[in-house]
Design a protein around this motif. Structure first.
Motif, PDB file in Angstrom:
ATOM      1  N   ALA A  78     -19.452 -45.006  28.989  1.00 34.76           N
ATOM      2  CA  ALA A  78     -20.839 -45.089  28.542  1.00 34.76           C
ATOM      3  C   ALA A  78     -21.153 -46.563  28.329  1.00 34.76           C
ATOM      4  N   ASN A  79     -22.136 -47.066  29.067  1.00 33.79           N
ATOM      5  CA  ASN A  79     -22.515 -48.476  29.012  1.00 33.79           C
ATOM      6  C   ASN A  79     -23.783 -48.608  28.174  1.00 33.79           C
ATOM      7  N   VAL A  80     -23.640 -49.186  26.968  1.00 33.39           N
ATOM      8  CA  VAL A  80     -24.663 -49.069  25.928  1.00 33.39           C
ATOM      9  C   VAL A  80     -26.040 -49.543  26.359  1.00 33.39           C
ATOM     10  N   LYS A  81     -26.206 -50.837  26.534  1.00 33.03           N
ATOM     11  CA  LYS A  81     -27.558 -51.381  26.727  1.00 33.03           C
ATOM     12  C   LYS A  81     -28.121 -51.126  28.127  1.00 33.03           C
ATOM     13  N   ALA A 102     -30.404 -43.566  30.641  1.00 30.09           N
ATOM     14  CA  ALA A 102     -31.478 -43.750  29.670  1.00 30.09           C
ATOM     15  C   ALA A 102     -31.530 -45.228  29.274  1.00 30.09           C
ATOM     16  N   ASP A 103     -32.392 -45.569  28.316  1.00 33.37           N
ATOM     17  CA  ASP A 103     -32.461 -46.958  27.875  1.00 33.37           C
ATOM     18  C   ASP A 103     -31.199 -47.373  27.122  1.00 33.37           C
ATOM     19  N   VAL A 104     -30.672 -46.455  26.285  1.00 35.22           N
ATOM     20  CA  VAL A 104     -29.480 -46.745  25.503  1.00 35.22           C
ATOM     21  C   VAL A 104     -28.612 -45.492  25.438  1.00 35.22           C
ATOM     22  N   VAL A 105     -27.315 -45.654  25.725  1.00 29.93           N
ATOM     23  CA  VAL A 105     -26.330 -44.584  25.517  1.00 29.93           C
ATOM     24  C   VAL A 105     -25.161 -45.200  24.770  1.00 29.93           C
ATOM     25  N   SER A 120     -25.368 -38.982  25.226  1.00 27.67           N
ATOM     26  CA  SER A 120     -26.645 -38.830  24.527  1.00 27.67           C
ATOM     27  C   SER A 120     -27.589 -39.971  24.855  1.00 27.67           C
ATOM     28  N   ASP A 121     -28.871 -39.634  24.989  1.00 32.42           N
ATOM     29  CA  ASP A 121     -29.935 -40.626  25.024  1.00 32.42           C
ATOM     30  C   ASP A 121     -30.135 -41.060  23.571  1.00 32.42           C
TER      31      ASP A 121
END
Length: 247
Positions: A78-81, A102-105, A120-121
């Motif tokens: 999962a790549n956050v930003k 999504a925008d953030v995960v 999760s979004d």
């Protein structure tokens, strides 16, 4: 860390700032994988020699948490930003795909049959269901609040997901991909860890400084284990380790 004595017995130095986050042991190869966010890579470590023996590029910034397929062949981060999920060839040590989500995960989980990956979004109350065959978001599951860590049950039927905003764990039916129930737990649940025998799920609860133990046969909290404030990541000490320690 030696668990019986709770003493630090050694350390591994990456040589520069890499912001390591999650350590995952592959029971198939015996290798240890550690996410290194700043390097955009997964460090490959031989736990016997405590040496870094390679790395796997993720093709994205902020590769925060990861899961492995059960045969150890594929990894998912999962790549956050960037709000994406990377698909990795662990043996070939290369990136196979980067899936926009999504925008953030942040957190990530995988189904018992390896067919689905979940993240999760973190900007909307919904869960992305990723098809590992097509390497794309198959559908979204609406949730009663912003969600965080998740774990699939051993029988492949359910996905448990922490929902900090309502201090509850959602239980998603993986046959219908809908929320079947919610279970009240401690304040601000973060991560979920399922006992190896599949009977109990442990949920770290940051604001209440506790771990809630859920009986998966009755879907009820049967124990609250006190911890320090900020309880988050969880890991399981193997039975083999317990035997070595004489317990």
């Amino acid at each position: 860390v030696d668990l019986p004595t709770r003493a630090i017995t050694g350390a591994l130095n990456f040589g520069h700032g890499v912001r390591p986050h999650q350590a995952v042991v592959d029971p198939n190869s015996g290798l240890l994988y550690v996410t290194t966010e700043i390097d955009k890579r997964i460090a490959v470590i031989d736990p016997k020699t405590r040496a870094i023996v390679g790395s796997v590029p993720t093709g994205a910034d902020n590769s925060h948490m990861m899961v492995l397929s059960h045969d150890g062949r594929l990894g998912y981060t999962a790549n956050v930003k960037p709000g994406s999920v990377s698909v990795l060839d662990m043996a070939g040590r290369k990136t196979l795909a980067v899936i926009p989500v999504a925008d953030v995960v942040q957190r990530i989980a995988i189904s018992a049959d390896d067919r689905l990956v979940f993240t999760s979004d973190n900007t909307r109350p919904r869960l992305a269901v990723i098809d590992t065959a097509t390497r794309s978001v198959r559908q979204w599951v609406d949730l009663p609040g912003l969600s965080y860590g998740a774990a699939a049950t051993k029988d492949g039927r359910w996905l448990l997901i922490a929902i900090p905003s309502i201090s509850a764990v959602g239980v998603i039916d993986l046959t219908t991909l809908k929320v079947a129930r919610t279970i009240p737990v401690g304040d601000a649940p973060q991560e979920i860890l399922i006992q190896p025998d599949g009977r109990v799920a442990y949920v770290s609860c940051a604001r209440s400084g506790s771990v809630s133990a859920i009986d998966l046969a009755t879907w009820t909290v049967v124990r609250q284990i006190p911890t320090a404030s900020g309880a988050d990541g969880l890991a399981w000490a193997s039975r083999q380790s317990a035997r070595v320690s004489g317990k």
